[in-house]
Write a protein that holds these residues in place. Structure first.
Motif, PDB file in Angstrom:
ATOM      1  N   ARG A  83       0.827  -1.211   0.000  1.00  0.00           N
ATOM      2  CA  ARG A  83       0.000   0.000   0.000  1.00  0.00           C
ATOM      3  C   ARG A  83       0.858   1.256   0.000  1.00  0.00           C
ATOM      4  O   ARG A  83       0.572   2.234  -0.703  1.00  0.00           O
ATOM      5  CB  ARG A  83      -0.912  -0.009   1.223  1.00  0.00           C
ATOM      6  CG  ARG A  83      -2.072  -1.002   1.145  1.00  0.00           C
ATOM      7  CD  ARG A  83      -2.753  -1.118   2.488  1.00  0.00           C
ATOM      8  NE  ARG A  83      -3.993  -1.881   2.425  1.00  0.00           N
ATOM      9  CZ  ARG A  83      -4.622  -2.357   3.488  1.00  0.00           C
ATOM     10  NH1 ARG A  83      -4.122  -2.147   4.716  1.00  0.00           N
ATOM     11  NH2 ARG A  83      -5.746  -3.038   3.356  1.00  0.00           N
ATOM     12  N   ARG A  84       1.919   1.236   0.787  1.00  0.00           N
ATOM     13  CA  ARG A  84       2.801   2.402   0.852  1.00  0.00           C
ATOM     14  C   ARG A  84       3.527   2.605  -0.473  1.00  0.00           C
ATOM     15  O   ARG A  84       3.695   3.741  -0.934  1.00  0.00           O
ATOM     16  CB  ARG A  84       3.797   2.228   1.993  1.00  0.00           C
ATOM     17  CG  ARG A  84       3.149   2.268   3.374  1.00  0.00           C
ATOM     18  CD  ARG A  84       4.152   1.952   4.482  1.00  0.00           C
ATOM     19  NE  ARG A  84       3.499   1.897   5.775  1.00  0.00           N
ATOM     20  CZ  ARG A  84       3.226   2.951   6.544  1.00  0.00           C
ATOM     21  NH1 ARG A  84       3.579   4.163   6.116  1.00  0.00           N
ATOM     22  NH2 ARG A  84       2.630   2.824   7.709  1.00  0.00           N
ATOM     23  N   ARG A 105       1.138   4.171  -2.988  1.00  0.00           N
ATOM     24  CA  ARG A 105       0.952   5.601  -2.746  1.00  0.00           C
ATOM     25  C   ARG A 105       2.129   6.416  -3.262  1.00  0.00           C
ATOM     26  O   ARG A 105       1.952   7.489  -3.850  1.00  0.00           O
ATOM     27  CB  ARG A 105       0.741   5.861  -1.249  1.00  0.00           C
ATOM     28  CG  ARG A 105      -0.650   5.497  -0.748  1.00  0.00           C
ATOM     29  CD  ARG A 105      -0.932   6.117   0.605  1.00  0.00           C
ATOM     30  NE  ARG A 105      -0.100   5.551   1.669  1.00  0.00           N
ATOM     31  CZ  ARG A 105      -0.467   4.508   2.419  1.00  0.00           C
ATOM     32  NH1 ARG A 105      -1.635   3.924   2.216  1.00  0.00           N
ATOM     33  NH2 ARG A 105       0.321   4.067   3.371  1.00  0.00           N
ATOM     34  N   LEU A 137      -2.638  -2.141  -7.113  1.00  0.00           N
ATOM     35  CA  LEU A 137      -2.534  -3.240  -6.156  1.00  0.00           C
ATOM     36  C   LEU A 137      -3.285  -4.463  -6.663  1.00  0.00           C
ATOM     37  O   LEU A 137      -4.442  -4.361  -7.081  1.00  0.00           O
ATOM     38  CB  LEU A 137      -3.103  -2.823  -4.803  1.00  0.00           C
ATOM     39  CG  LEU A 137      -2.296  -1.791  -4.017  1.00  0.00           C
ATOM     40  CD1 LEU A 137      -3.112  -1.306  -2.819  1.00  0.00           C
ATOM     41  CD2 LEU A 137      -0.969  -2.371  -3.552  1.00  0.00           C
ATOM     42  N   ALA A 169      -6.024  -5.198  -2.314  1.00  0.00           N
ATOM     43  CA  ALA A 169      -5.984  -4.056  -1.414  1.00  0.00           C
ATOM     44  C   ALA A 169      -6.457  -4.424  -0.020  1.00  0.00           C
ATOM     45  O   ALA A 169      -6.511  -3.580   0.867  1.00  0.00           O
ATOM     46  CB  ALA A 169      -6.835  -2.916  -1.971  1.00  0.00           C
ATOM     47  N   ASP A 170      -6.816  -5.694   0.168  1.00  0.00           N
ATOM     48  CA  ASP A 170      -7.291  -6.141   1.470  1.00  0.00           C
ATOM     49  C   ASP A 170      -6.880  -7.601   1.666  1.00  0.00           C
ATOM     50  O   ASP A 170      -6.116  -8.155   0.868  1.00  0.00           O
ATOM     51  CB  ASP A 170      -8.811  -5.958   1.592  1.00  0.00           C
ATOM     52  CG  ASP A 170      -9.573  -6.570   0.417  1.00  0.00           C
ATOM     53  OD1 ASP A 170      -9.024  -7.503  -0.225  1.00  0.00           O
ATOM     54  OD2 ASP A 170     -10.697  -6.137   0.133  1.00  0.00           O
TER      55      ASP A 170
END
Length: 313
Positions: free
Chosen positions: A95-96, A99, A111, A114-115
């Protein structure tokens, strides 16, 4: 039909996006087989200078990076001494990284997950294929019985793994879809074989170049477990037209590195090193302007350690 002679094409300057390259090379080298003869009376003259001048300049597409956080859902991956699951820490870093990539003009990070969900390995590679990715990066955390093992490693697909994938595509080309921007099901066996071989070789070279630059960026910040790009038959890397690499960011089985993987500041630092390596790769392909901040270390990234072969099957 007599098989065509070997193509006089050098793959030493293959760009990051392999898709389209092999189609162009194939059309140039095998034009008679693909396009057929030029009809009599057809206009083969170059467009006039005036008409060319009126054409709008091409817009450079964004450099697309598909980020795969390994494992997920029912597959927790490796587990650290404190009970930390690999699937959780790699998602946090992914995730980082996304971004950071999305803050850079001209780049796009996507991604795979994402979960906390499970996707099989073929699904992950297919997401990159559908996104027409310039690079696929799979993030993992290593584990070993010896809790002292430490450091980062970067892998690309081995030659044997690439060859087996090429054979699979050729054996089932009716369902293989596109490779290198060409629909294999619409081609005869000879042309399909040439195309797949071109795409395989170009993809291995592009993957190795990207992996070397990512490894160089990691080396500036962290200890390496393996000083050179490693090769293995990981199924998630088995794409013939999307340059792909797998990063073992640290050893989750090492208590110190497990703590680092859990620390948000260290996660950001890991993502930053990966971002810089990817950005440097895109810049060397001419897809982004050079990064002034990375000028001091570009020589090391452009000249990584020689590739070494892993014992992983």
């Amino acid at each position: 039909m007599k098989p065509p002679s070997p193509l006089p094409v050098s793959l030493s300057d293959v760009p990051g996006r392999v898709r389209g390259l092999t189609r162009t090379l194939c059309l140039l080298a095998l034009g008679g087989l693909v396009a057929g003869p030029v009809p009599a009376g057809a206009d083969t003259q170059k467009p006039s200078t005036a008409r060319s001048a009126r054409q709008a300049p091409a817009v450079q597409p964004r450099f697309v990076v598909v980020i795969d956080a390994g494992h997920g859902g029912k597959d927790g991956g490796a587990q650290g001494p404190r009970g930390t699951l690999e699937k959780d820490v790699v998602l946090a870093v992914a995730r980082r990284l996304a971004r950071q990539l999305n803050r850079e003009p001209g780049m796009r990070g996507i991604l795979v997950r994402a979960d906390d969900r499970f996707l099989n390995l073929r699904q992950r590679a297919e997401i990159a294929h559908r996104a027409r990715a310039d690079l696929f990066v799979s993030l993992h955390a290593d584990a070993y019985a010896d809790g002292e093992a430490s450091g980062s490693s970067v892998y690309i697909l081995s030659e044997s793994g690439a060859s087996s994938e090429a054979a699979r595509c050729l054996a089932d080309r009716e369902n293989a879809g596109e490779v290198g921007g060409v629909d294999l099901s619409a081609q005869d066996a000879v042309l399909a074989s040439v195309l797949v071989d071109l795409s395989k070789n170009a993809n291995i070279e592009a993957s190795e170049r990207a992996a070397g630059q990512v490894l160089g960026a990691l080396q500036q910040e962290f200890r390496l477990h393996n000083p050179g790009v490693q090769k293995a038959g990981f199924a998630v890397l088995k794409s013939l037209d999307v340059p792909s690499l797998l990063v073992e960011m640290a050893f989750i089985s090492n208590p110190d590195e497990e703590a680092r993987l859990l620390d948000p500041k260290q996660q950001e630092r890991l993502a930053g090193a990966l971002y810089r390596g990817i950005r440097q790769h895109a810049a060397t392909l001419g897809r982004l302007p050079p990064d002034p901040a990375g000028a001091a270390t570009s020589a090391r990234r452009d000249n990584p350690e020689p590739t070494r072969t892993s014992s992983i099957p």
